[in-house]
Design an enzyme around this catalytic site. Structure first.
Site, PDB file in Angstrom:
ATOM      1  N   TYR A   1      44.989  51.485  38.556  1.00 47.07           N
ATOM      2  CA  TYR A   1      44.116  51.420  39.743  1.00 47.07           C
ATOM      3  C   TYR A   1      44.766  50.834  40.994  1.00 47.07           C
ATOM      4  O   TYR A   1      44.139  50.768  42.027  1.00 47.07           O
ATOM      5  CB  TYR A   1      42.823  50.652  39.410  1.00 47.07           C
ATOM      6  CG  TYR A   1      43.042  49.253  38.855  1.00 47.07           C
ATOM      7  CD1 TYR A   1      43.305  48.173  39.685  1.00 47.07           C
ATOM      8  CD2 TYR A   1      42.985  49.014  37.478  1.00 47.07           C
ATOM      9  CE1 TYR A   1      43.504  46.907  39.176  1.00 47.07           C
ATOM     10  CE2 TYR A   1      43.188  47.743  36.957  1.00 47.07           C
ATOM     11  CZ  TYR A   1      43.444  46.692  37.811  1.00 47.07           C
ATOM     12  OH  TYR A   1      43.653  45.435  37.303  1.00 47.07           O
TER      13      TYR A   1
ATOM     14  N   HIS B   1      44.716  41.824  35.061  1.00 47.21           N
ATOM     15  CA  HIS B   1      43.521  40.971  35.054  1.00 47.21           C
ATOM     16  C   HIS B   1      43.554  40.055  33.823  1.00 47.21           C
ATOM     17  O   HIS B   1      43.414  38.846  33.926  1.00 47.21           O
ATOM     18  CB  HIS B   1      42.261  41.834  35.054  1.00 47.21           C
ATOM     19  CG  HIS B   1      41.021  41.050  34.799  1.00 47.21           C
ATOM     20  ND1 HIS B   1      40.513  40.152  35.710  1.00 47.21           N
ATOM     21  CD2 HIS B   1      40.202  40.992  33.721  1.00 47.21           C
ATOM     22  CE1 HIS B   1      39.427  39.587  35.198  1.00 47.21           C
ATOM     23  NE2 HIS B   1      39.222  40.074  33.997  1.00 47.21           N
TER      24      HIS B   1
ATOM     25  N   ARG C   1      46.812  38.445  42.625  1.00 47.89           N
ATOM     26  CA  ARG C   1      47.005  38.425  41.181  1.00 47.89           C
ATOM     27  C   ARG C   1      48.180  39.341  40.860  1.00 47.89           C
ATOM     28  O   ARG C   1      48.055  40.561  40.906  1.00 47.89           O
ATOM     29  CB  ARG C   1      45.717  38.955  40.522  1.00 47.89           C
ATOM     30  CG  ARG C   1      45.606  38.722  39.037  1.00 47.89           C
ATOM     31  CD  ARG C   1      44.513  39.599  38.445  1.00 47.89           C
ATOM     32  NE  ARG C   1      44.986  40.955  38.292  1.00 47.89           N
ATOM     33  CZ  ARG C   1      44.225  42.052  38.358  1.00 47.89           C
ATOM     34  NH1 ARG C   1      42.935  41.946  38.591  1.00 47.89           N
ATOM     35  NH2 ARG C   1      44.734  43.248  38.211  1.00 47.89           N
TER      36      ARG C   1
HETATM   37  C1  LIG Z   1      28.258  37.738  34.772  1.00 54.67           C
HETATM   38  C2  LIG Z   1      29.470  38.523  34.364  1.00 54.67           C
HETATM   39  N1  LIG Z   1      29.568  39.810  34.723  1.00 54.67           N
HETATM   40  C3  LIG Z   1      30.662  40.532  34.386  1.00 54.67           C
HETATM   41  C4  LIG Z   1      31.679  39.948  33.662  1.00 54.67           C
HETATM   42  C5  LIG Z   1      32.927  40.756  33.308  1.00 54.67           C
HETATM   43  N2  LIG Z   1      34.051  40.296  34.122  1.00 54.67           N
HETATM   44  C6  LIG Z   1      34.995  39.472  33.632  1.00 54.67           C
HETATM   45  S1  LIG Z   1      36.157  39.075  34.765  1.00 54.67           S
HETATM   46  C7  LIG Z   1      35.420  40.008  35.959  1.00 54.67           C
HETATM   47  C8  LIG Z   1      36.006  40.107  37.349  1.00 54.67           C
HETATM   48  C9  LIG Z   1      36.051  38.798  38.064  1.00 54.67           C
HETATM   49  O1  LIG Z   1      36.758  38.936  39.260  1.00 54.67           O
HETATM   50  P1  LIG Z   1      37.016  37.712  40.214  1.00 54.67           P
HETATM   51  O2  LIG Z   1      35.772  36.936  40.416  1.00 54.67           O
HETATM   52  O3  LIG Z   1      37.682  38.245  41.433  1.00 54.67           O
HETATM   53  O4  LIG Z   1      38.022  36.770  39.376  1.00 54.67           O
HETATM   54  P2  LIG Z   1      39.518  37.075  38.911  1.00 54.67           P
HETATM   55  O5  LIG Z   1      39.432  37.577  37.496  1.00 54.67           O
HETATM   56  O6  LIG Z   1      40.122  38.064  39.844  1.00 54.67           O
HETATM   57  O7  LIG Z   1      40.221  35.763  38.928  1.00 54.67           O
HETATM   58  C10 LIG Z   1      34.272  40.632  35.446  1.00 54.67           C
HETATM   59  C11 LIG Z   1      33.420  41.550  36.213  1.00 54.67           C
HETATM   60  C12 LIG Z   1      31.533  38.584  33.293  1.00 54.67           C
HETATM   61  N3  LIG Z   1      32.473  37.943  32.614  1.00 54.67           N
HETATM   62  N4  LIG Z   1      30.438  37.895  33.672  1.00 54.67           N
END
Ligand SMILES: Cc1ncc(C[n+]2csc(CCOP(=O)(O)OP(=O)(O)O)c2C)c(N)n1
Ligand SMILES: [Mg+2]
Length: 378
Positions: A288, A279, A275
């Protein structure tokens, strides 16, 4: 705790634990067909035979989705979108896998799959509408065979397995492709969907874009083994592909989808990528992660390597690149104009689609909210 009867693991066997594995070094067992320098390489299990026209078309997709993404980030920065989740760096993973789909296949995205939406012919302004808060989803999933964006991490994997089991029962010549991130692999939903897909031999491909980060949580906080190897514990194959290599992503996803369509069950694809942006626009990654990590990944840019390949093999001339740049600029400008022209919804519209039929409680709440709005000075 480590089991003393088992031999110690070498760094080679557990490459994700080292911070260096998020950087320049290519991890072992990576399916790659196009190097970062734009050289074609062979792989014994995966190959792809693309015409010059097809390569130019993939390149066009990559360039145009990056331009949509850059325009969306700019719109958010100017206060025109509430938030935006950038796909910067993940274009090849999304275009390669998205172009492997047939019209009959169904795809389930998270919230970052703008490149897959492009492959499914979703008008990008509809994505902007969601992040501008003027629609509740943006497109008809049935029309595009592309489900709505899902913010609840991992939940779409269960929906996708259910859908796959449905097409299995319909005996349809189709497969399901579901997207999720490295962080999502820690969710119960994802692990439950692996089990269901495996024991029912569901026609599904799990496409994990391992972009090394889940907001500020690094990969080594999600797993002690490479993610693709998780599949073997659930009883289906896993493969790690260079997620910045559009040829390899296309070849690997095509093969996995075909296996799913022909009764061979699920596959987990781990697209090893990065990425390159924040985010979302609410995030500041400099808090970080170190700058050198991003610099190392810039050398593996998914678009530059296809451009180098086109140049080296004289498959495109300067006029092609100039015309594409102009098309990308035009697309961005058009998107901006159409985004700003989208009408704002009326506040009371939110009650309209809660239930299909009228509902007394909703009527009561609508009336209360209308009275509240009346209380403001006009
Ligand atoms: C069930 C749930 N827990 C926490 C969140 C908050 N949250 C949003 S994005 C994220 C990280 C996701 O990371 P990843 O699966 O690696 O996807 P990326 O954003 O890197 O594409 C979190 C913890 C959420 N949206 N849903
Ligand atoms: Mg991630």
């Amino acid at each position: 705790m480590a089991n003393p009867s088992e031999p110690a693991l070498t760094a080679q066997e557990w490459p994700v634990t080292a911070e260096a594995s998020r950087g320049a070094e290519a991890p072992p067992e990576l399916v790659q067909l196009l190097t970062p320098e734009g050289e074609r390489v062979e792989h014994p299990d995966y190959d792809i035979d693309l015409t010059p026209e097809e390569v130019r078309s993939l390149y066009r997709d990559l360039v145009l989705v990056r331009s949509i993404d850059l325009e969306a980030v700019a719109l958010q920065r100017q206060g025109e979108l509430g938030i935006w989740a950038s796909l910067l760096g993940q274009e090849a993973a999304q275009i390669g896998s998205g172009r492997a789909l047939t019209d009959a296949d169904m795809a389930f995205p998270t919230y970052r799959e703008h490149g897959v939406a492009w492959c499914r012919d979703v008008d990008p302004v509809k994505l902007l509408g969601l992040f501008r808060g003027v629609n509740h989803g943006g497109w008809d999933p049935k029309e595009h065979n592309f489900h709505l964006y899902t913010i609840v991490i991992g939940s779409q994997t269960l929906h996708a397995v259910g859908y796959a089991m449905g097409i299995q029962r319909d005996d349809a010549a189709a497969a399901t492709l579901v997207y999720f991130g490295d962080g999502a692999t820690s969710q119960g939903d994802v692990n439950e969907s692996f089990i269901w897909a495996s024991v029912f031999n569901a026609p599904i491909v799990f496409f994990c874009q391992n972009n090394q980060w889940a907001i500020s949580e690094p990969l080594e906080k999600q797993t002690r083994i490479p993610l693709y190897r998780r599949a073997s514990g659930f009883g289906f194959p896993g493969v790690r592909v260079d997620g910045n290599d559009v040829f390899a992503c296309l070849a690997v996803t095509r093969k996995a989808l075909e296996a799913a369509r022909t009764g061979q069950g699920p596959t987990l694809i781990e697209a090893f990528t990065y990425r390159m942006g924040a985010h979302t626009t609410t995030d500041d990654p400099t808090r970080y992660r170190v700058a050198s990590e991003l610099e190392a990944w810039k050398l593996k840019d998914p678009i530059e390597r296809v451009k180098a390949y086109l140049f080296k093999n004289e498959l495109a001339d300067q006029a092609f690149f100039d015309a594409l740049d102009a098309e990308a600029d035009q697309l961005g400008a058009d998107l901006r104009r159409r985004c700003l022209a989208m009408p704002d919804p009326q506040p009371l519209d939110i009650f309209d689609h809660v239930y299909r039929e009228p509902h007394s409680l909703i009527d009561e709440e609508r009336a209360q909210f209308a009275a509240y709005l009346e209380g403001f000075e006009k």
